[in-house]
Design a protein around this motif. Structure first.
Motif, PDB file in Angstrom:
ATOM      1  N   PHE A  32     -12.300 -30.924   0.981  1.00 49.65           N
ATOM      2  CA  PHE A  32     -12.045 -31.104  -0.448  1.00 49.65           C
ATOM      3  C   PHE A  32     -11.357 -29.880  -1.040  1.00 49.65           C
ATOM      4  O   PHE A  32     -10.442 -30.012  -1.862  1.00 49.65           O
ATOM      5  CB  PHE A  32     -13.356 -31.377  -1.183  1.00 49.65           C
ATOM      6  N   GLN A  33     -11.744 -28.681  -0.623  1.00 43.85           N
ATOM      7  CA  GLN A  33     -11.108 -27.461  -1.109  1.00 43.85           C
ATOM      8  C   GLN A  33      -9.642 -27.386  -0.665  1.00 43.85           C
ATOM      9  O   GLN A  33      -8.761 -26.997  -1.436  1.00 43.85           O
ATOM     10  CB  GLN A  33     -11.866 -26.237  -0.605  1.00 43.85           C
ATOM     11  N   VAL A  34      -9.389 -27.780   0.586  1.00 40.23           N
ATOM     12  CA  VAL A  34      -8.008 -27.826   1.071  1.00 40.23           C
ATOM     13  C   VAL A  34      -7.190 -28.783   0.210  1.00 40.23           C
ATOM     14  O   VAL A  34      -6.049 -28.499  -0.169  1.00 40.23           O
ATOM     15  CB  VAL A  34      -7.960 -28.254   2.554  1.00 40.23           C
ATOM     16  N   GLY A  35      -7.801 -29.927  -0.117  1.00 41.56           N
ATOM     17  CA  GLY A  35      -7.113 -30.905  -0.956  1.00 41.56           C
ATOM     18  C   GLY A  35      -6.781 -30.360  -2.329  1.00 41.56           C
ATOM     19  O   GLY A  35      -5.690 -30.610  -2.858  1.00 41.56           O
ATOM     20  N   LEU A  36      -7.689 -29.590  -2.912  1.00 41.98           N
ATOM     21  CA  LEU A  36      -7.442 -29.009  -4.231  1.00 41.98           C
ATOM     22  C   LEU A  36      -6.294 -27.997  -4.175  1.00 41.98           C
ATOM     23  O   LEU A  36      -5.397 -28.009  -5.030  1.00 41.98           O
ATOM     24  CB  LEU A  36      -8.713 -28.347  -4.767  1.00 41.98           C
ATOM     25  N   PHE A  37      -6.326 -27.122  -3.183  1.00 42.95           N
ATOM     26  CA  PHE A  37      -5.237 -26.152  -3.039  1.00 42.95           C
ATOM     27  C   PHE A  37      -3.907 -26.861  -2.773  1.00 42.95           C
ATOM     28  O   PHE A  37      -2.854 -26.436  -3.258  1.00 42.95           O
ATOM     29  CB  PHE A  37      -5.538 -25.170  -1.899  1.00 42.95           C
ATOM     30  N   ASN A  38      -3.944 -27.935  -1.995  1.00 42.46           N
ATOM     31  CA  ASN A  38      -2.729 -28.674  -1.678  1.00 42.46           C
ATOM     32  C   ASN A  38      -2.067 -29.249  -2.920  1.00 42.46           C
ATOM     33  O   ASN A  38      -0.856 -29.466  -2.943  1.00 42.46           O
ATOM     34  CB  ASN A  38      -3.064 -29.803  -0.692  1.00 42.46           C
ATOM     35  N   SER A  39      -2.846 -29.487  -3.963  1.00 41.13           N
ATOM     36  CA  SER A  39      -2.308 -30.085  -5.190  1.00 41.13           C
ATOM     37  C   SER A  39      -1.470 -29.104  -5.995  1.00 41.13           C
ATOM     38  O   SER A  39      -0.594 -29.517  -6.776  1.00 41.13           O
ATOM     39  CB  SER A  39      -3.459 -30.593  -6.068  1.00 41.13           C
ATOM     40  N   ILE A  40      -1.713 -27.814  -5.829  1.00 40.35           N
ATOM     41  CA  ILE A  40      -1.099 -26.820  -6.713  1.00 40.35           C
ATOM     42  C   ILE A  40       0.432 -26.814  -6.641  1.00 40.35           C
ATOM     43  O   ILE A  40       1.099 -26.868  -7.690  1.00 40.35           O
ATOM     44  CB  ILE A  40      -1.680 -25.415  -6.425  1.00 40.35           C
ATOM     45  N   PRO A  41       1.052 -26.751  -5.442  1.00 41.65           N
ATOM     46  CA  PRO A  41       2.528 -26.749  -5.424  1.00 41.65           C
ATOM     47  C   PRO A  41       3.129 -27.987  -6.064  1.00 41.65           C
ATOM     48  O   PRO A  41       4.165 -27.902  -6.752  1.00 41.65           O
ATOM     49  CB  PRO A  41       2.857 -26.693  -3.921  1.00 41.65           C
ATOM     50  N   TRP A  42       2.499 -29.128  -5.863  1.00 43.17           N
ATOM     51  CA  TRP A  42       3.056 -30.370  -6.388  1.00 43.17           C
ATOM     52  C   TRP A  42       2.866 -30.459  -7.899  1.00 43.17           C
ATOM     53  O   TRP A  42       3.700 -31.043  -8.604  1.00 43.17           O
ATOM     54  CB  TRP A  42       2.407 -31.558  -5.685  1.00 43.17           C
ATOM     55  N   LEU A  43       1.774 -29.886  -8.402  1.00 43.34           N
ATOM     56  CA  LEU A  43       1.573 -29.847  -9.845  1.00 43.34           C
ATOM     57  C   LEU A  43       2.646 -28.986 -10.505  1.00 43.34           C
ATOM     58  O   LEU A  43       3.222 -29.354 -11.537  1.00 43.34           O
ATOM     59  CB  LEU A  43       0.179 -29.278 -10.148  1.00 43.34           C
ATOM     60  N   ILE A  44       2.951 -27.863  -9.885  1.00 41.06           N
ATOM     61  CA  ILE A  44       4.025 -26.999 -10.384  1.00 41.06           C
ATOM     62  C   ILE A  44       5.358 -27.739 -10.344  1.00 41.06           C
ATOM     63  O   ILE A  44       6.178 -27.635 -11.269  1.00 41.06           O
ATOM     64  CB  ILE A  44       4.094 -25.707  -9.543  1.00 41.06           C
ATOM     65  N   SER A  45       5.570 -28.519  -9.284  1.00 43.04           N
ATOM     66  CA  SER A  45       6.857 -29.205  -9.130  1.00 43.04           C
ATOM     67  C   SER A  45       7.072 -30.276 -10.194  1.00 43.04           C
ATOM     68  O   SER A  45       8.220 -30.560 -10.567  1.00 43.04           O
ATOM     69  CB  SER A  45       6.961 -29.829  -7.733  1.00 43.04           C
ATOM     70  N   ILE A  46       6.004 -30.882 -10.688  1.00 39.83           N
ATOM     71  CA  ILE A  46       6.144 -31.885 -11.748  1.00 39.83           C
ATOM     72  C   ILE A  46       6.766 -31.249 -12.986  1.00 39.83           C
ATOM     73  O   ILE A  46       7.707 -31.781 -13.591  1.00 39.83           O
ATOM     74  CB  ILE A  46       4.777 -32.513 -12.098  1.00 39.83           C
ATOM     75  N   VAL A  47       6.240 -30.087 -13.366  1.00 34.36           N
ATOM     76  CA  VAL A  47       6.781 -29.375 -14.524  1.00 34.36           C
ATOM     77  C   VAL A  47       8.239 -29.003 -14.268  1.00 34.36           C
ATOM     78  O   VAL A  47       9.111 -29.184 -15.131  1.00 34.36           O
ATOM     79  CB  VAL A  47       5.947 -28.108 -14.815  1.00 34.36           C
ATOM     80  N   ALA A  48       8.516 -28.505 -13.073  1.00 33.39           N
ATOM     81  CA  ALA A  48       9.881 -28.083 -12.732  1.00 33.39           C
ATOM     82  C   ALA A  48      10.863 -29.251 -12.797  1.00 33.39           C
ATOM     83  O   ALA A  48      11.996 -29.101 -13.285  1.00 33.39           O
ATOM     84  CB  ALA A  48       9.904 -27.458 -11.338  1.00 33.39           C
ATOM     85  N   MET A  49      10.457 -30.428 -12.315  1.00 37.01           N
ATOM     86  CA  MET A  49      11.338 -31.591 -12.328  1.00 37.01           C
ATOM     87  C   MET A  49      11.790 -31.920 -13.744  1.00 37.01           C
ATOM     88  O   MET A  49      12.979 -32.181 -13.994  1.00 37.01           O
ATOM     89  CB  MET A  49      10.630 -32.803 -11.711  1.00 37.01           C
ATOM     90  N   TYR A  50      10.851 -31.885 -14.694  1.00 36.97           N
ATOM     91  CA  TYR A  50      11.199 -32.257 -16.060  1.00 36.97           C
ATOM     92  C   TYR A  50      11.987 -31.158 -16.763  1.00 36.97           C
ATOM     93  O   TYR A  50      12.917 -31.442 -17.528  1.00 36.97           O
ATOM     94  CB  TYR A  50       9.937 -32.610 -16.843  1.00 36.97           C
ATOM     95  N   VAL A  51      11.638 -29.906 -16.500  1.00 35.22           N
ATOM     96  CA  VAL A  51      12.372 -28.797 -17.125  1.00 35.22           C
ATOM     97  C   VAL A  51      13.827 -28.803 -16.677  1.00 35.22           C
ATOM     98  O   VAL A  51      14.753 -28.746 -17.502  1.00 35.22           O
ATOM     99  CB  VAL A  51      11.710 -27.446 -16.774  1.00 35.22           C
ATOM    100  N   PHE A  52      14.056 -28.915 -15.370  1.00 35.89           N
ATOM    101  CA  PHE A  52      15.429 -28.868 -14.874  1.00 35.89           C
ATOM    102  C   PHE A  52      16.183 -30.166 -15.168  1.00 35.89           C
ATOM    103  O   PHE A  52      17.410 -30.157 -15.288  1.00 35.89           O
ATOM    104  CB  PHE A  52      15.442 -28.529 -13.387  1.00 35.89           C
TER     105      PHE A  52
END
Length: 455
Positions: free
Chosen positions: A285-305
């Protein structure tokens, strides 16, 4: 061409497009989330497959990649069948078969069955992504497609965020003589089968079938979409054929650029959980939580760019910038320890996910709408072969050298090369002439809206 001389009422058209987006976009986003989780969830069970079934790094990488071979082989035929049988029936079929194949992964017994079922899963899913692109071309005017695709594309990023915690939690289920990884496949696959019933009752294949649109709104949509295609045909002095476009070097460029983007995305997707585990004594579960972080950042980046690309329009430059960011992040991930590598991948995710979204308006602007669906399916399927090359290569590297560092260097170099190649890609049809009619007749109209968003 009466539809060009008498364009539909803009207010009615805007109202109709808003209704379409409210009706179909939430469903498409949910479908994409479920679809993407079924595709990448094996990244969270790699260690379990090795312990329980003896599937090593090389076999895991090959099996992860075989999904994309089945996907590539059946992508174009599936999209052609969607046009024949209609989006409602075909998207329902795709969801049911990929859900069944995903559930069958729970009963893998060894390397051979693992390879077969991953291939079958890819074949079952083939046609979904370009099918949705085609659906939007039939339901939305060009000015609205980019906005719709921005929302739809967010489904993959949201799925990447959710996949880790959801899969990590399901791995803790045990019972009925089944391991947690088996329950994960069964439950996540069954979600697709449940959803396919809703797809059947909610979607229609064509605007004239929509009871939730008024007659005036249906007419406005159909007229606007027909006018765009008539303008596109009139603007081209060379009438393209499918065979000519398949031999067009521009199509080869599009395939290479998207291949390079997919190579990096799936290299990170399938190996990131293993990289995270090296950061410390972390549970599923901890691995899963850490795995979410790059993709969460990428969502913001997709909309900004996407917003920046919409304001300052030079699509090739934006894609190149994102590829350089991805290359830098992947290279830096090789220069430090596990925690530094994770931070570098987070930075790289800004680039490769935004590049994926910003890329699609380029071929959409170049292709004639009469054959765009099949060629977009071709670009998507060939490009997604990066999903075969990356995990297969990473698996072989880890098994033979004990490290994936060489693969990360390769991803960085390929992204840089694609950043150069993208400037040779055309954003308008060869042989087009400047249009003299209304704004909707402009051949670049297919690229309007928040363009990074178009997938």
């Amino acid at each position: 061409m009466d539809t060009l001389q008498n364009p539909p009422d803009p207010n009615v058209l805007a109202r109709a497009a808003a209704k379409v987006k409210r009706h179909v976009l939430p469903l498409f986003v949910v479908m994409f989330i479920v679809n993407y989780i079924d595709r990448v969830n094996i990244g969270f069970v790699r260690s379990h497959l090795e312990i329980d079934l003896g599937i090593g790094a090389a076999a895991y990488g090959l099996g992860a990649g075989l999904f994309f071979i089945g996907y590539a082989i059946f992508e174009v035929p599936s999209n052609l069948l969607l046009q024949r049988y209609g989006a409602r029936a075909w998207l329902t079929r795709i969801m049911f078969t990929w859900g069944a194949a995903a559930m069958a992964m729970a009963f893998v017994k060894g390397e051979t069955s693992f390879y077969i079922l991953r291939f079958v899963l890819g074949a079952a899913e083939a046609g979904f992504f370009p099918g949705v692109i085609y659906y939007f071309t039939q339901w939305l005017p060009a000015s609205e497609r980019g906005k719709a695709m921005a929302i739809f594309l967010s489904g993959s990023a949201i799925a990447s965020v959710l996949a880790g915690p959801v899969s990590g939690a399901l791995l803790h289920i045990n019972g009925l003589s089944l391991h947690g990884w088996q329950w994960m496949f069964l439950i996540e696959g069954f979600a697709s089968i449940v959803l396919c019933g809703f797809v059947w009752f909610w979607l229609q294949s064509h605007p004239h079938q929509a009871k939730w649109l008024s007659a005036e709104e249906k007419h406005a949509l159909v007229s606007a979409i027909e006018a765009e295609q008539q303008a596109r045909e009139a603007a081209q002095t060379v009438r393209p054929s499918m065979f000519k476009l398949l031999a067009d070097r521009q199509i080869a460029l599009f395939c290479f650029i998207y291949f390079s983007i997919a190579l990096t995305i799936y290299g990170a997707t399938f190996w990131l959980p293993s990289m995270i585990k090296k950061m410390g004594n972390l549970g599923d579960f901890q691995v899963g939580l850490f795995n979410s972080i790059p993709w969460l950042i990428s969502i913001v980046a997709m909309y900004v760019f996407a917003a920046l690309a919409s304001k300052w329009k030079h699509q090739q430059a934006w894609v190149a910038l994102m590829l350089v960011i991805a290359a830098f992040g992947m290279f830096m991930s090789t220069t430090g320890g596990p925690v530094f590598a994770f931070v570098a991948i987070c930075f790289a995710a800004i680039g490769f996910k935004a590049a994926s979204a910003l890329f699609w308006p380029i071929p959409q602007g170049y292709l004639d709408a009469r054959i765009a669906a099949a060629v977009i399916a071709l670009i998507n399927s060939v490009g997604n072969l990066g999903g075969f090359v990356a995990p297969t290569t990473f698996g072989l590297l880890e098994q033979t050298t004990g490290s994936i560092e060489g693969g990360l260097y390769g991803l960085a170099a390929t992204s840089l090369l694609a950043a150069v190649v993208v400037f040779f890609a055309r954003t308008s049809p060869r042989g087009s002439v400047p249009p003299t009619s209304t704004p909707t007749a402009h051949p670049h109209a297919l690229r309007s809206g928040p363009q990074g968003a178009a997938s």
